[in-house]
Design a protein around this motif. Structure first.
Motif, PDB file in Angstrom:
ATOM      1  N   ALA A  91       0.815  -1.217   0.000  1.00  0.00           N
ATOM      2  CA  ALA A  91       0.000   0.000   0.000  1.00  0.00           C
ATOM      3  C   ALA A  91       0.847   1.266   0.000  1.00  0.00           C
ATOM      4  N   VAL A  92       2.064   1.164   0.521  1.00  0.00           N
ATOM      5  CA  VAL A  92       2.956   2.324   0.626  1.00  0.00           C
ATOM      6  C   VAL A  92       4.263   2.007  -0.096  1.00  0.00           C
ATOM      7  N   LYS A  93       4.719   2.931  -0.912  1.00  0.00           N
ATOM      8  CA  LYS A  93       5.986   2.765  -1.612  1.00  0.00           C
ATOM      9  C   LYS A  93       7.015   3.730  -1.029  1.00  0.00           C
ATOM     10  N   LEU A  94       8.073   3.164  -0.458  1.00  0.00           N
ATOM     11  CA  LEU A  94       9.114   4.001   0.133  1.00  0.00           C
ATOM     12  C   LEU A  94      10.041   4.557  -0.953  1.00  0.00           C
ATOM     13  N   GLU A  95      10.434   5.810  -0.761  1.00  0.00           N
ATOM     14  CA  GLU A  95      11.327   6.477  -1.695  1.00  0.00           C
ATOM     15  C   GLU A  95      12.541   7.000  -0.928  1.00  0.00           C
ATOM     16  N   LYS A  96      13.501   7.544  -1.660  1.00  0.00           N
ATOM     17  CA  LYS A  96      14.675   8.117  -1.006  1.00  0.00           C
ATOM     18  C   LYS A  96      14.260   9.255  -0.076  1.00  0.00           C
ATOM     19  N   SER A  97      13.237  10.015  -0.511  1.00  0.00           N
ATOM     20  CA  SER A  97      12.776  11.150   0.301  1.00  0.00           C
ATOM     21  C   SER A  97      12.014  10.712   1.547  1.00  0.00           C
ATOM     22  N   SER A  98      11.684   9.412   1.636  1.00  0.00           N
ATOM     23  CA  SER A  98      10.955   8.910   2.807  1.00  0.00           C
ATOM     24  C   SER A  98      11.816   9.000   4.063  1.00  0.00           C
ATOM     25  N   PHE A  99      13.120   8.852   3.875  1.00  0.00           N
ATOM     26  CA  PHE A  99      14.016   8.688   5.020  1.00  0.00           C
ATOM     27  C   PHE A  99      14.586  10.022   5.485  1.00  0.00           C
ATOM     28  N   GLY A 100      13.806  10.660   6.350  1.00  0.00           N
ATOM     29  CA  GLY A 100      14.204  11.881   7.037  1.00  0.00           C
ATOM     30  C   GLY A 100      13.538  11.858   8.394  1.00  0.00           C
ATOM     31  N   PHE A 101      13.960  12.705   9.324  1.00  0.00           N
ATOM     32  CA  PHE A 101      13.371  12.656  10.662  1.00  0.00           C
ATOM     33  C   PHE A 101      12.002  13.345  10.735  1.00  0.00           C
ATOM     34  N   TYR A 102      11.735  14.351   9.911  1.00  0.00           N
ATOM     35  CA  TYR A 102      10.417  14.983   9.802  1.00  0.00           C
ATOM     36  C   TYR A 102       9.733  15.185  11.164  1.00  0.00           C
ATOM     37  N   PRO A 103      10.218  16.126  11.963  1.00  0.00           N
ATOM     38  CA  PRO A 103       9.652  16.377  13.305  1.00  0.00           C
ATOM     39  C   PRO A 103       8.146  16.616  13.308  1.00  0.00           C
ATOM     40  N   SER A 104       7.624  17.278  12.277  1.00  0.00           N
ATOM     41  CA  SER A 104       6.180  17.557  12.249  1.00  0.00           C
ATOM     42  C   SER A 104       5.372  16.265  12.190  1.00  0.00           C
ATOM     43  N   LEU A 105       5.874  15.269  11.474  1.00  0.00           N
ATOM     44  CA  LEU A 105       5.176  13.981  11.410  1.00  0.00           C
ATOM     45  C   LEU A 105       5.355  13.200  12.713  1.00  0.00           C
ATOM     46  N   MET A 106       6.554  13.278  13.290  1.00  0.00           N
ATOM     47  CA  MET A 106       6.786  12.584  14.559  1.00  0.00           C
ATOM     48  C   MET A 106       5.842  13.092  15.651  1.00  0.00           C
ATOM     49  N   ARG A 107       5.595  14.390  15.622  1.00  0.00           N
ATOM     50  CA  ARG A 107       4.684  14.966  16.626  1.00  0.00           C
ATOM     51  C   ARG A 107       3.263  14.438  16.453  1.00  0.00           C
ATOM     52  N   ARG A 108       2.968  13.912  15.276  1.00  0.00           N
ATOM     53  CA  ARG A 108       1.626  13.370  15.037  1.00  0.00           C
ATOM     54  C   ARG A 108       1.530  11.883  15.380  1.00  0.00           C
ATOM     55  N   TYR A 109       2.567  11.103  15.005  1.00  0.00           N
ATOM     56  CA  TYR A 109       2.402   9.665  15.218  1.00  0.00           C
ATOM     57  C   TYR A 109       2.934   9.159  16.567  1.00  0.00           C
ATOM     58  N   LEU A 110       3.918   9.822  17.160  1.00  0.00           N
ATOM     59  CA  LEU A 110       4.428   9.333  18.450  1.00  0.00           C
ATOM     60  C   LEU A 110       3.385   9.370  19.573  1.00  0.00           C
ATOM     61  N   PRO A 111       2.563  10.437  19.679  1.00  0.00           N
ATOM     62  CA  PRO A 111       1.529  10.418  20.730  1.00  0.00           C
ATOM     63  C   PRO A 111       0.571   9.237  20.618  1.00  0.00           C
ATOM     64  N   LEU A 112       0.397   8.705  19.399  1.00  0.00           N
ATOM     65  CA  LEU A 112      -0.508   7.565  19.211  1.00  0.00           C
ATOM     66  C   LEU A 112       0.084   6.270  19.769  1.00  0.00           C
ATOM     67  N   GLY A 113       1.384   6.279  20.056  1.00  0.00           N
ATOM     68  CA  GLY A 113       2.021   5.093  20.621  1.00  0.00           C
ATOM     69  C   GLY A 113       2.295   5.196  22.104  1.00  0.00           C
ATOM     70  N   VAL A 114       1.929   6.327  22.720  1.00  0.00           N
ATOM     71  CA  VAL A 114       2.216   6.538  24.144  1.00  0.00           C
ATOM     72  C   VAL A 114       1.512   5.507  25.015  1.00  0.00           C
ATOM     73  N   CYS A 115       0.287   5.151  24.657  1.00  0.00           N
ATOM     74  CA  CYS A 115      -0.475   4.163  25.438  1.00  0.00           C
ATOM     75  C   CYS A 115       0.288   2.835  25.498  1.00  0.00           C
ATOM     76  N   SER A 116       0.825   2.403  24.347  1.00  0.00           N
ATOM     77  CA  SER A 116       1.602   1.155  24.301  1.00  0.00           C
ATOM     78  C   SER A 116       2.880   1.279  25.114  1.00  0.00           C
ATOM     79  N   LEU A 117       3.530   2.437  25.032  1.00  0.00           N
ATOM     80  CA  LEU A 117       4.747   2.684  25.811  1.00  0.00           C
ATOM     81  C   LEU A 117       4.477   2.561  27.304  1.00  0.00           C
TER      82      LEU A 117
END
Length: 476
Positions: free
Chosen positions: A225-251
């Motif tokens: 469903a998702v195709k990774l590209e060279k541009s996929s691999f960056g730290f992208y803080p704005s995206l991290m701020r969106r997906y990391l909170p969704l994993g806090v419950c598991s943490l």
């Protein structure tokens, strides 16, 4: 039209849906739990390791959970966010989230590995490793090599839910199974054949983790469903701020276990030293070894309980969204019954066959004190397992209703407040036996809270039906 593809969740019988969704989830969780348990079984049955090796395994186990907690923070958070992105047709955010999670996981795993090597002795001391000199030596050896595998372990665990989010739950399960199978095959070779001791147990585990990590890398290069590209691999803080909170419950659910185990291990060391038998140098490691074994058996049972409940999450979500609160309520009832039965069957086994269970962990090579304390521990520590499984099922069901905060709060009360408080307080009055009372005391008080939550949940589901029913009557 695409929404209609899942209408079977609304029409198929609840029992069949529960079996269809829960079984793969149970298998994945059991496989993950078996990694450490298999090590402990083979270690225990090596006469040159025995209870010292068992105790060392118990000391190191919480430290692997810390790595798992960080991995699921990244993996579960990214999985949830990628699913949302795919549903919203935001392909760019989806592939960049996965790419950034890969880099983040590698970075955090390397930092954790360095920290474990640098602060090895203080960390092992914190988790009860200095119960005696031999246990500490075995702990250091096992921990040294397990630490080498941390990056592979974290990568495989973090990518597993991401692979599921790409629509390949079977591959995710298979990659874990293959790694576990490697561990099972090479544990006896390394421990019995090559006589590599704790190092051998760790190397077999690392080998399995490397295989899972390699398979995960292969899948990332062949995503559907998702195709990774060279541009996929960056730290992208704005995206991290969106997906990391969704994993806090598991943490939090994993970290809370670590805190509880740290409290138990330290109290075992403290009050074991005051015991007339286990205060002797040659027997000092026995309580640590035995409690670790009992916890691993409990981990198997609770993995089944979690698997049943977690497998029900998509079923509940779909039916609640479709307005079928009656089916959501029916599932809740069946879930509670299933959870209770799992706990009840487990209770019968530990109460009737504790000697056979401890026999799997090398009791034949140990003193009579080992078997005696193990029988007492199984029968006391796990005497309220039916309540424990119902508690876990209730909290996870709350997540499926979107009550993640309440679910996390209740889990923290169980694992941190009760799980840390009782092992510290009860031994003051009951000595070493007080540690054995801490688990049933925690489960009983948590069950009282669960009953209140169950009543609240049933009322909530019924109340949500009333407005639509009233509107229907008004229109009629």
């Amino acid at each position: 039209m695409e929404e209609k593809s899942n209408t079977f969740l609304e029409t198929e019988t609840i029992g069949r849906l529960m079996r269809k969704y829960a079984i793969p989830c149970i298998i994945s969780l059991l496989v993950a739990a078996l990694y450490n348990i298999v090590d402990q079984i083979f270690i225990a049955n090596a006469d040159y390791l025995g209870s010292y090796g068992n105790a060392a395994n118990t000391v190191v186990y919480p430290l692997t959970i810390v790595a798992l907690a960080l991995a699921v923070l990244i993996g579960d958070g990214c999985c949830a966010y990628v699913s949302i992105c795919l549903g919203s047709n935001k392909q760019k955010d989806a592939h960049r989230s996965i790419g950034s999670s890969v880099l983040l996981c590698i970075a955090i795993s390397l930092v954790l590995t360095a920290a474990y090597f640098i602060f090895q002795e203080p960390i092992l001391t914190l988790f009860g490793g200095r119960v005696n000199e031999e246990t500490f030596a075995q702990s250091k050896e096992y921990f040294t090599f397990i630490t080498m595998g941390i990056p592979f372990y974290m990568f495989g665990q973090a990518m597993n839910p991401i692979i599921r989010s790409d629509g390949s739950p079977r591959f995710a399960m298979a990659s874990t199974l293959v790694g576990a199978a490697f561990n099972i095959v090479f544990d006896p070779i390394c421990i019995y054949g090559l006589k590599w001791g704790m190092m051998g147990a760790a190397l077999a585990t690392i080998g399995g983790q490397i295989i899972t990590a390699i398979l995960s890398v292969w899948y990332l290069c062949h995503m559907k469903a998702v195709k990774l590209e060279k541009s996929s691999f960056g730290f992208y803080p704005s995206l991290m701020r969106r997906y990391l909170p969704l994993g806090v419950c598991s943490l939090l659910s994993q970290i809370s276990m670590v805190l509880s185990m740290a409290a138990v291990n330290n109290m075992i060391q403290k009050y074991g030293a005051l015991d007339p038998i286990f205060g002797q140098e040659e027997y000092a490691q026995i309580p640590m070894a035995v409690i670790g074994i009992v916890m691993k058996v409990f981990q198997i049972v609770i993995s089944i309980a979690i698997g049943i409940a977690a497998g029900c999450i998509p079923i509940v979500g779909y039916n609640v969204g479709a307005g079928r609160k009656d089916r959501a309520l029916e599932l809740f009832q069946k879930l509670l019954i299933s959870e209770f039965l799992v706990g009840a069957v487990a209770l019968v086994i530990v109460e009737l066959f504790p000697k056979q269970l401890i026999g799997l962990f090398g009791a034949a090579n140990e003193s009579a004190y080992y078997t005696e304390f193990a029988v007492k521990s199984f029968r006391t520590y796990l005497c309220l397992m039916p309540l424990a499984t119902v508690n876990k099922g209730t909290f996870i069901y709350l997540q499926s209703l979107g009550k993640a905060f309440l679910s996390t709060l209740l889990s923290l009360v169980r694992e941190v407040v009760f799980g840390v408080l009782f092992p510290i307080v009860l031994p003051i009055f009951f000595g070493l036996t007080g540690i054995l009372y801490s688990m049933p005391a925690s489960d009983f008080l948590t069950f009282i809270i669960s009953v209140i939550v169950i009543v609240y949940t049933v009322k909530l589901l019924k109340q949500k039906e009333e407005p639509s029913t009233a509107k229907l009557h008004a229109n009629g």
